[in-house]
Each structure stands twice: as C-alpha cells, then as structure tokens.
Design a protein around this motif. Structure first.
Motif, PDB file in Angstrom:
ATOM      1  N   GLN A   1      12.787   3.004   4.202  1.00 51.43           N
ATOM      2  CA  GLN A   1      12.892   4.412   3.865  1.00 51.43           C
ATOM      3  C   GLN A   1      14.052   5.043   4.618  1.00 51.43           C
ATOM      4  O   GLN A   1      14.253   4.770   5.802  1.00 51.43           O
ATOM      5  CB  GLN A   1      11.584   5.130   4.221  1.00 51.43           C
TER       6      GLN A   1
ATOM      7  N   GLN B   1      11.828  -1.138  -1.384  1.00 48.67           N
ATOM      8  CA  GLN B   1      10.870  -0.068  -1.125  1.00 48.67           C
ATOM      9  C   GLN B   1      10.360  -0.071   0.304  1.00 48.67           C
ATOM     10  O   GLN B   1       9.785   0.920   0.746  1.00 48.67           O
ATOM     11  CB  GLN B   1       9.695  -0.182  -2.095  1.00 48.67           C
ATOM     12  N   GLU B   2      10.587  -1.190   0.996  1.00 52.47           N
ATOM     13  CA  GLU B   2      10.079  -1.258   2.363  1.00 52.47           C
ATOM     14  C   GLU B   2      10.960  -0.508   3.356  1.00 52.47           C
ATOM     15  O   GLU B   2      10.571  -0.339   4.500  1.00 52.47           O
ATOM     16  CB  GLU B   2       9.950  -2.720   2.799  1.00 52.47           C
TER      17      GLU B   2
ATOM     18  N   PHE C   1       2.546  10.639   7.759  1.00 48.56           N
ATOM     19  CA  PHE C   1       2.674  10.624   6.303  1.00 48.56           C
ATOM     20  C   PHE C   1       1.872  11.756   5.684  1.00 48.56           C
ATOM     21  O   PHE C   1       0.714  12.000   6.035  1.00 48.56           O
ATOM     22  CB  PHE C   1       2.183   9.276   5.777  1.00 48.56           C
TER      23      PHE C   1
ATOM     24  N   TYR D   1       3.577  10.898  -1.211  1.00 50.21           N
ATOM     25  CA  TYR D   1       4.761  10.283  -1.769  1.00 50.21           C
ATOM     26  C   TYR D   1       4.726  10.279  -3.286  1.00 50.21           C
ATOM     27  O   TYR D   1       3.656  10.353  -3.910  1.00 50.21           O
ATOM     28  CB  TYR D   1       5.005   8.890  -1.187  1.00 50.21           C
TER      29      TYR D   1
ATOM     30  N   TYR E   1       0.840  -1.192   0.000  1.00 48.06           N
ATOM     31  CA  TYR E   1       0.000   0.000   0.000  1.00 48.06           C
ATOM     32  C   TYR E   1       0.874   1.240   0.000  1.00 48.06           C
ATOM     33  O   TYR E   1       0.713   2.119   0.822  1.00 48.06           O
ATOM     34  CB  TYR E   1      -0.935  -0.022   1.220  1.00 48.06           C
ATOM     35  N   GLY E   2       1.843   1.282  -0.897  1.00 45.65           N
ATOM     36  CA  GLY E   2       2.679   2.468  -1.049  1.00 45.65           C
ATOM     37  C   GLY E   2       3.697   2.639   0.047  1.00 45.65           C
ATOM     38  O   GLY E   2       4.413   3.619   0.047  1.00 45.65           O
ATOM     39  N   GLN E   3       3.704   1.705   0.964  1.00 44.43           N
ATOM     40  CA  GLN E   3       4.676   1.793   2.056  1.00 44.43           C
ATOM     41  C   GLN E   3       4.634   3.130   2.770  1.00 44.43           C
ATOM     42  O   GLN E   3       5.665   3.677   3.153  1.00 44.43           O
ATOM     43  CB  GLN E   3       6.100   1.503   1.561  1.00 44.43           C
ATOM     44  N   ASN E   4       3.458   3.743   2.877  1.00 37.82           N
ATOM     45  CA  ASN E   4       3.365   4.946   3.695  1.00 37.82           C
ATOM     46  C   ASN E   4       3.162   4.491   5.126  1.00 37.82           C
ATOM     47  O   ASN E   4       2.102   4.057   5.532  1.00 37.82           O
ATOM     48  CB  ASN E   4       2.230   5.856   3.249  1.00 37.82           C
TER      49      ASN E   4
ATOM     50  N   TYR F   1       6.849  13.648   5.278  1.00 40.34           N
ATOM     51  CA  TYR F   1       6.187  13.418   6.555  1.00 40.34           C
ATOM     52  C   TYR F   1       6.222  14.716   7.357  1.00 40.34           C
ATOM     53  O   TYR F   1       7.069  15.568   7.156  1.00 40.34           O
ATOM     54  CB  TYR F   1       6.903  12.354   7.382  1.00 40.34           C
TER      55      TYR F   1
ATOM     56  N   ARG G   1      11.498   6.460  -5.096  1.00 37.02           N
ATOM     57  CA  ARG G   1      10.358   6.880  -4.278  1.00 37.02           C
ATOM     58  C   ARG G   1      10.809   7.948  -3.287  1.00 37.02           C
ATOM     59  O   ARG G   1      11.879   7.848  -2.693  1.00 37.02           O
ATOM     60  CB  ARG G   1       9.760   5.688  -3.533  1.00 37.02           C
TER      61      ARG G   1
ATOM     62  N   GLU H   1       0.124   9.315  -3.917  1.00 36.13           N
ATOM     63  CA  GLU H   1      -0.773   9.272  -2.772  1.00 36.13           C
ATOM     64  C   GLU H   1      -0.614  10.540  -1.946  1.00 36.13           C
ATOM     65  O   GLU H   1       0.483  11.069  -1.789  1.00 36.13           O
ATOM     66  CB  GLU H   1      -0.473   8.056  -1.897  1.00 36.13           C
TER      67      GLU H   1
ATOM     68  N   TYR I   1       9.173  10.514  -0.122  1.00 31.78           N
ATOM     69  CA  TYR I   1       8.065  10.673   0.812  1.00 31.78           C
ATOM     70  C   TYR I   1       8.232  11.985   1.577  1.00 31.78           C
ATOM     71  O   TYR I   1       9.347  12.373   1.935  1.00 31.78           O
ATOM     72  CB  TYR I   1       8.031   9.527   1.827  1.00 31.78           C
TER      73      TYR I   1
END
Lengths: 113, 114
Positions: free
Chosen positions: B103, B100-101, B45, B48, A97-100, B35, B31, B56, B33
C-alpha cells in the motif's frame, strides 16, 4: 489488545553501525509482514516485506528476518545512515483478507552522525 | 507527482460540525484504504474499497463516519457531528491489482476538533 507490538518506542544508533528494530505479533493468522518508514509531515513509505514462507528478505541495506515459531520479526539496517532517522512501523496481514494491515505503534530511530 | 494526494492537509473544526476529506489515489490503483492514526500509535484500519465497492469496514468506523468512492477513482471520508475524540491523522492509501500487498500512503489530513 495490541496484535502487533513494537516494545521499543525509540532507538539511537551511531552512523555506520547496525540498527535492529524488533516486532512481535500475537495473531497466528498473520502471514504477511511489512515495514514502513515515516518522516514527519509525510505518510508512511513502504520499505520491505516478507511472506511467512520465507525467513529472510533482503533489499540493499535493509534485511527483514521472520521467526514464525516465536511470532517475531526484526528489521536490520546496515550500515545505518542519518537519513534513516524516522519512525518505523511493523505491519501484519492475514493474506487474502483484504490486506487491511494491523500496524504496531512504531519505533523512532535516531542515527547519530 | 503521481503519488497519493489528500486534501486538506489540516482541518480545525468545532465539536458538532461535519467535515469531509478527499483522497486521490495513484491513478491505476483499484484498491483504496482509509486509516486513522493517533499520537504514539500506528495507523488503524477504517475501511477499504475495491473500485467503487466498499468491501470492508472496521468496527472503529462508527455510524458518524461514511466513506464513498463513487466512480472508483477519488474517495471522500465524511465525519458527522465531530467529537474531540475524532482528532487524529486520517491517512489514505492505495494499491494496485498486481501488487495488492503493498500500500502506498498519502501525506494524511490532520484533524483537530475543538
């Protein structure tokens, strides 16, 4: 409504002993979990992670345990060192889920010499 | 240093002014992000990007906030008509396609709105 909770704002441990930091979550969709460490004036630094297909992951002095049925995870640091003094954040994500990530409020660990 | 960098590190502004922050991710990370972190809380969050596409946005990101990543490299976060409640640490993070997991965070920009 906090989806990731760290109920201990602070923890003090003697050098050489075990530090145990706890984290609880409410969203059953979460299946990937991480711990980040943060020093003052720096951004969070990735420490260790665990996927829901495992119940334990170990990296040197750091071990994360996951109890999915209890929606609980913990970070063990053995032995604790003064340099481990920092704020520790637990984070969770529904994989794919986008890793948010959803972060907990953090626990401040003080390791006393 | 090849980590995530953010500029400025600190910003003080008056209510109603616009501010813009910049983030330079780790170069091969696709990617990026954003925050926001307030005192005593973990990072929340905001939004991103994957390359230049904004994929999102959190409902926390009001219409006064806009983020861009025009060439898929650095990103900017603009806050228009700042309010005192916007005072916070704004953190940027990036991750690679292969991992990707995980950050990697920058040092943050601390905003104070007077």
């Amino acid at each position: 409504d906090q989806q990731v909770k760290q109920n201990s704002p602070s923890l003090s441990v003697q050098e050489g002993r075990i530090s145990i930091l706890n984290c609880d979550y409410t969203n059953s969709m979460f299946d990937y979990f991480l711990w980040y460490k943060k020093y003052p004036a720096e951004g969070p630094t990735f420490l260790i992670s665990i996927s829901s297909i495992k119940d334990k992951n170990e990296d040197g002095r750091f071990t994360v345990f996951l109890n999915k049925s209890a929606k609980h995870l913990s970070l063990h640091i053995v032995p604790s060192q003064p340099g481990d003094s920092a704020v520790y954040f637990c984070a969770a994500s529904p994989e794919g889920y986008g890793q948010n990530f959803v972060f907990g409020p953090g626990t401040r660990l003080s390791v006393l010499p | 240093d090849t980590g995530v960098s953010q500029d400025p590190r600190h910003k003080i502004t008056k209510r109603g002014q616009n501010v813009t922050f910049r983030c330079d991710p780790i170069s091969e990370h696709n990617r990026l992000y954003w925050y926001r972190q307030t005192l005593g809380q973990g990072p929340e969050f905001l939004t991103y990007f994957q390359n230049e596409a904004q994929l999102e946005k959190s409902r926390l990101l009001s219409d006064r906030f806009s983020a861009e990543r025009p060439k898929g490299s650095f990103s900017t976060l603009e806050i228009q008509r700042t309010e005192q409640g916007d005072s916070a640490m704004y953190l940027c993070a990036s991750s690679s396609l292969q991992a990707q997991e995980t950050q990697y965070f920058g040092p943050g920009t601390r905003l104070l709105v007077l």
